[in-house]
Design a protein around this motif. Sequence first.
Motif, PDB file in Angstrom:
ATOM      1  N   UNK A 255     -17.410  64.410  49.768  1.00  0.00           N
ATOM      2  CA  UNK A 255     -17.162  63.149  50.534  1.00  0.00           C
ATOM      3  C   UNK A 255     -16.990  63.239  51.742  1.00  0.00           C
ATOM      4  N   UNK A 256     -16.174  64.306  52.295  1.00  0.00           N
ATOM      5  CA  UNK A 256     -15.906  64.443  53.630  1.00  0.00           C
ATOM      6  C   UNK A 256     -17.165  64.880  54.411  1.00  0.00           C
ATOM      7  N   UNK A 259     -19.541  62.061  54.974  1.00  0.00           N
ATOM      8  CA  UNK A 259     -18.915  61.220  56.035  1.00  0.00           C
ATOM      9  C   UNK A 259     -19.264  61.686  57.411  1.00  0.00           C
ATOM     10  N   UNK A 267     -20.639  59.986  47.163  1.00  0.00           N
ATOM     11  CA  UNK A 267     -19.192  60.001  47.320  1.00  0.00           C
ATOM     12  C   UNK A 267     -18.672  59.357  48.656  1.00  0.00           C
ATOM     13  N   UNK A 270     -17.888  55.868  47.529  1.00  0.00           N
ATOM     14  CA  UNK A 270     -16.585  55.662  47.084  1.00  0.00           C
ATOM     15  C   UNK A 270     -15.609  55.473  48.250  1.00  0.00           C
ATOM     16  N   UNK A 271     -15.906  56.197  49.313  1.00  0.00           N
ATOM     17  CA  UNK A 271     -15.200  55.929  50.580  1.00  0.00           C
ATOM     18  C   UNK A 271     -15.104  54.643  51.169  1.00  0.00           C
ATOM     19  N   UNK A 274     -13.574  52.207  49.275  1.00  0.00           N
ATOM     20  CA  UNK A 274     -12.066  52.165  49.373  1.00  0.00           C
ATOM     21  C   UNK A 274     -11.823  51.327  50.714  1.00  0.00           C
ATOM     22  N   UNK A 279     -12.616  47.698  43.887  1.00  0.00           N
ATOM     23  CA  UNK A 279     -12.112  48.640  43.322  1.00  0.00           C
ATOM     24  C   UNK A 279     -12.804  48.833  41.798  1.00  0.00           C
ATOM     25  N   UNK A 282     -14.842  51.939  42.864  1.00  0.00           N
ATOM     26  CA  UNK A 282     -13.860  53.262  43.042  1.00  0.00           C
ATOM     27  C   UNK A 282     -13.535  53.726  41.521  1.00  0.00           C
ATOM     28  N   UNK A 286     -15.112  57.072  40.321  1.00  0.00           N
ATOM     29  CA  UNK A 286     -14.214  58.444  40.144  1.00  0.00           C
ATOM     30  C   UNK A 286     -14.229  58.997  38.668  1.00  0.00           C
TER      31      UNK A 286
END
Lengths: 314, 296
Positions: A255-256, A259, A267, A270-271, A274, A279, A282, A286
């Motif tokens: 994820x990071x 980003x 991923x 997903x961020x 969020x 939801x 998310x 997940x």
Amino acid sequence: MVGFLIRRILSVIPTMFIVVTVVFLLLHLIPGDPAAAMLGIQASAEQIAELRAQLGLDEPIYVQYVKYIIRVLHGDLGDSIFLKRSVVLAFMERVEPTILLITLGLVLAVLIGIPSGILSAVRPDSILDKSSMLFALLGVSIPTFWLGLNLIQAFSIQLDWLPASGYAPLSEGVLKSLRSLTLPAISLAFNQAALFARICRSSMLEVMQQDYIRTARSKGVSEKWVILKHALRNALLPTVTAVGTAFAALIGGTAIIEMVFNIPGAERLIISSILRRDYAVIQGSVLIIAMAYVFINLIIDIIYGIIDPRVTYE
Amino acid sequence: MNEKIGDQNVYWDEEVLVPEVRWYETLFRSKVAVIGLALVVFMVFVAVLAPWISTHDPVYLDVMNRLQGPGPDHWFGTDEFGRDLYSRVIYGARISLFVGFVVMLITSVLGILFGVLAAYYRFLDNILMRIMDGLMALPGMLMAIALMAVLGPKVSNVIITLSAIYAPRTARIVRSVVLVVREMTFVQAARALGVRDVGIIFKDVLPGCLPPVIVQGTFIFAYSILTEAALSFLGAGVPPHIPSWGTIISSGQLFMRDVPWISLFPGIAIVLACLGLNLFGDGLRDALDPQLREVL
């Protein structure tokens, strides 16, 4: 063997059950009304009530829970209000760069980690060993995203060799796609390579002290052959397990990096969900990632049982 | 004690025959472990002494002097609001180390509690371990971000989230150690003598699982620093105005092209702190129990 397989496969069921429960509860951890939280402050009371009814939030929590499990069992993970499509579809559209990134990161980690672990073990306490173990310690101490930022600074901004961000899909050509993922994959691989190097080194060192290695040497087998043929094969087993575990850990760990490098992967979806308070996405995403994790661990366990005759199926 | 073997008098001393090397002697004999400990102690000092060793107020805005390079006035330069980066990195140590330390404590306590319960009471074992498996199957970073989004960006929430993610790992390790210890002769003997479970757990079982918990704790400390930084970097951790290593790197990301030092210094601080913890943890593991290499 068949009994082991069946028991191992059945053990996935309770784990998945916990995963589904936690994912379900996630929505209910939100302080206040999830429907109001999803629609934001400008929503009218009618809109909130409508969404509540649509999501089934008016029903008692156990009814919602049972309905959720039934829906999940049917493969229905809900629809995204923002993306106006099913969660499964939205996830699948974004999964290509994530899978490629994980694979490339793992391949790089194996190519760097295992040889440096072997070289360290062959000459313990040499400069090579010490520097490769220092590199391994650095690998587990560097924040992945910070390494990514520095790689961008060095190879994109200063040297202008590789793209700083974005993703070229496979349909635009494999080479272009790989080029866009090189820096992100290196950032991911560094940490895993460090782990592989450490595990490979310690299991190599252990194997090299075994009697059969001494026997091979006393028979006059060349050192190179002893290392490659006799020691490595046995020392690789724990490393193979580590590679499997790393594969599972990387699922959900990109994820990071997505980003930092602005990669439109699953991923990152997903961020951004969020942040949008979407939801359904998310929860669904997940859940998919956790399922992938559980099943890959299952496959690793089974493969491990097959390749290592010492593992008993008790 | 002496004895005649052949025509030679052989003297020995029982202490020499069984040299009792205490764990801290092994620890301090290892150079890397000492370097690790020194790094950790240094970081703790920096965090504790922050008000005295910083040169500026870490939140003071000085827009006239924004984005300055490292120099005599501002050792690490200034950020986009003219805040002194050296002071911010120093104060950042407080948040990052505090989060790491508290998460280490909470996960150790929870890990011991659930690990002992699971290993000692077989009917709980299946339930607890399946829950732990389930929690460990959830992607850690994503769960952390999702939990933070639900709970809101606050230091206490970062601690709760990280503890929830790392406690199952400690519980698994404790369980495996307790399963071995409870079958040992002295524990069996205590049970045969009628010592109650609680007595056995506190007197015999807990001391046995402390070494792996302490070692795992140092690694969790390091992981927590890394994950807190990652969460704060994404804006889902410590609120942006509070200086933590992650928030400083995050604010520097936007100016990476022209002023790379904003992200550089807090990053180096993270690497040093985690390197220290990992080196120390490795040394501690080898000193306390070399066999732990297999599990940790």
